[in-house]
Design a protein around this motif. Structure first.
Motif, PDB file in Angstrom:
ATOM      1  N   PHE A   1      -3.635   8.896   3.714  1.00 45.93           N
ATOM      2  CA  PHE A   1      -4.646   8.343   2.820  1.00 45.93           C
ATOM      3  C   PHE A   1      -3.986   7.257   1.974  1.00 45.93           C
ATOM      4  O   PHE A   1      -2.933   7.477   1.377  1.00 45.93           O
ATOM      5  CB  PHE A   1      -5.240   9.442   1.950  1.00 45.93           C
ATOM      6  CG  PHE A   1      -6.045  10.428   2.743  1.00 45.93           C
ATOM      7  CD1 PHE A   1      -5.434  11.525   3.322  1.00 45.93           C
ATOM      8  CD2 PHE A   1      -7.395  10.244   2.933  1.00 45.93           C
ATOM      9  CE1 PHE A   1      -6.162  12.424   4.089  1.00 45.93           C
ATOM     10  CE2 PHE A   1      -8.137  11.136   3.686  1.00 45.93           C
ATOM     11  CZ  PHE A   1      -7.521  12.225   4.269  1.00 45.93           C
ATOM     12  N   PHE A   2      -4.631   6.114   1.940  1.00 48.98           N
ATOM     13  CA  PHE A   2      -4.047   4.924   1.328  1.00 48.98           C
ATOM     14  C   PHE A   2      -4.613   4.669  -0.062  1.00 48.98           C
ATOM     15  O   PHE A   2      -5.785   4.935  -0.345  1.00 48.98           O
ATOM     16  CB  PHE A   2      -4.317   3.694   2.193  1.00 48.98           C
ATOM     17  CG  PHE A   2      -3.450   3.626   3.420  1.00 48.98           C
ATOM     18  CD1 PHE A   2      -3.676   4.458   4.495  1.00 48.98           C
ATOM     19  CD2 PHE A   2      -2.389   2.736   3.480  1.00 48.98           C
ATOM     20  CE1 PHE A   2      -2.868   4.395   5.630  1.00 48.98           C
ATOM     21  CE2 PHE A   2      -1.578   2.663   4.606  1.00 48.98           C
ATOM     22  CZ  PHE A   2      -1.805   3.499   5.687  1.00 48.98           C
ATOM     23  N   GLY A   3      -3.764   4.107  -0.911  1.00 44.84           N
ATOM     24  CA  GLY A   3      -4.215   3.615  -2.197  1.00 44.84           C
ATOM     25  C   GLY A   3      -4.823   2.237  -2.065  1.00 44.84           C
ATOM     26  O   GLY A   3      -4.818   1.646  -0.976  1.00 44.84           O
ATOM     27  N   PRO A   4      -5.325   1.681  -3.168  1.00 46.08           N
ATOM     28  CA  PRO A   4      -6.008   0.387  -3.125  1.00 46.08           C
ATOM     29  C   PRO A   4      -5.060  -0.795  -3.003  1.00 46.08           C
ATOM     30  O   PRO A   4      -5.501  -1.909  -2.734  1.00 46.08           O
ATOM     31  CB  PRO A   4      -6.752   0.335  -4.459  1.00 46.08           C
ATOM     32  CG  PRO A   4      -5.939   1.208  -5.361  1.00 46.08           C
ATOM     33  CD  PRO A   4      -5.384   2.294  -4.488  1.00 46.08           C
TER      34      PRO A   4
ATOM     35  N   PHE B   1       0.839  -1.194   0.000  1.00 45.97           N
ATOM     36  CA  PHE B   1       0.000   0.000   0.000  1.00 45.97           C
ATOM     37  C   PHE B   1       0.878   1.248   0.000  1.00 45.97           C
ATOM     38  O   PHE B   1       1.805   1.370   0.800  1.00 45.97           O
ATOM     39  CB  PHE B   1      -0.896   0.045   1.237  1.00 45.97           C
ATOM     40  CG  PHE B   1      -1.897  -1.074   1.311  1.00 45.97           C
ATOM     41  CD1 PHE B   1      -1.723  -2.106   2.217  1.00 45.97           C
ATOM     42  CD2 PHE B   1      -3.006  -1.075   0.491  1.00 45.97           C
ATOM     43  CE1 PHE B   1      -2.644  -3.140   2.296  1.00 45.97           C
ATOM     44  CE2 PHE B   1      -3.938  -2.105   0.566  1.00 45.97           C
ATOM     45  CZ  PHE B   1      -3.748  -3.135   1.467  1.00 45.97           C
TER      46      PHE B   1
END
Lengths: 115, 114
Positions: free
Chosen positions: A105-108, A91
């Motif tokens: 904020f994290f990516g998929p 991530f």
């Protein structure tokens, strides 16, 4: 709403091969991170990056790993010679600032499978 | 290294009732705490946070409580909805300069029963 994006969503590679995982952080964010989650385990910090240099790294982030921000938008994680135990979800995350209220904020995620 | 612990791997709650997820930490340097929600095959989604100068933070149906003396925080969801079914991670950081990494707990799988 702005979001972190990651490519590819799934990468399959042979042991010993190099892989590059790509991330596009949120555009006005200045702090960038990589985390990983091995199946069934918790999310673990790998590295943080600010002002074009690594600000902190974990013991997992050894010489086989490197990060780069090659242009104004991409943030990459390279694994030079993959091992079976590198198989995990990776991530990318970004935040606008550091300190309190620095929500990351994290990516998929990219699922890396090393065969 | 179990600096952040979520001792309940799973929790089932009836729709409309309150869901309470718990988290304990051991590192007294942690001063910022976050809750993330995660669906399968997706990245963690930020829900709510609290700094150590507060003992409560509320955002809609979500409230986080922090008990610094007990090194314990909890997330309350009320009323619980079927879309709340996910894995919830507690995370913590120490905001001194150059130490922004998040330390995550192992997660609690919340299932809301219709």
């Amino acid at each position: 709403e702005p979001e972190v994006t990651q490519t590819p969503s799934h990468q399959v590679t042979q042991m010993g091969q190099e892989v590059i995982l790509r991330c596009v952080p949120i555009s006005n964010h200045l702090y960038f991170y990589w985390y990983r989650q091995i199946l069934g385990q918790k999310v673990e910090f790998l590295v943080s990056f600010y002002n074009n240099e690594i600000s902190e790294k974990s013991e997992i982030f050894d010489d086989q790993f490197s990060v780069e921000r090659p242009d104004g938008s991409n943030f990459t994680l390279k694994i030079r010679s993959t091992k079976l135990e590198d198989s995990a979800m990776y991530f990318c995350a970004s935040s606008r600032r550091q300190g309190v209220d620095n929500e990351q904020f994290f990516g998929p995620g990219t699922r890396l499978t090393v065969l | 290294d179990q600096q952040v612990k979520q001792n309940s791997p799973s929790l089932s709650v009836q729709e409309g009732r309150i869901s309470i997820l718990n988290c304990d930490y051991t590192n007294s340097m942690f001063d910022y705490f976050l809750w993330y929600k995660k669906y399968p095959a997706e990245g963690p989604t930020f829900l709510i946070s609290i700094s150590s100068i507060k003992d409560k933070n509320e955002d809609g149906r979500f409230t986080v409580f922090l008990n610094k003396s007990a090194k314990h925080l909890s997330l309350h969801i009320v009323p619980s909805q079927p879309g709340d079914s996910a894995v919830y991670f507690c995370a913590a950081s120490a905001s001194d300069f150059g130490n922004e990494k998040l330390t995550f707990g192992t997660g609690t799988r919340l299932t809301i029963i219709p």
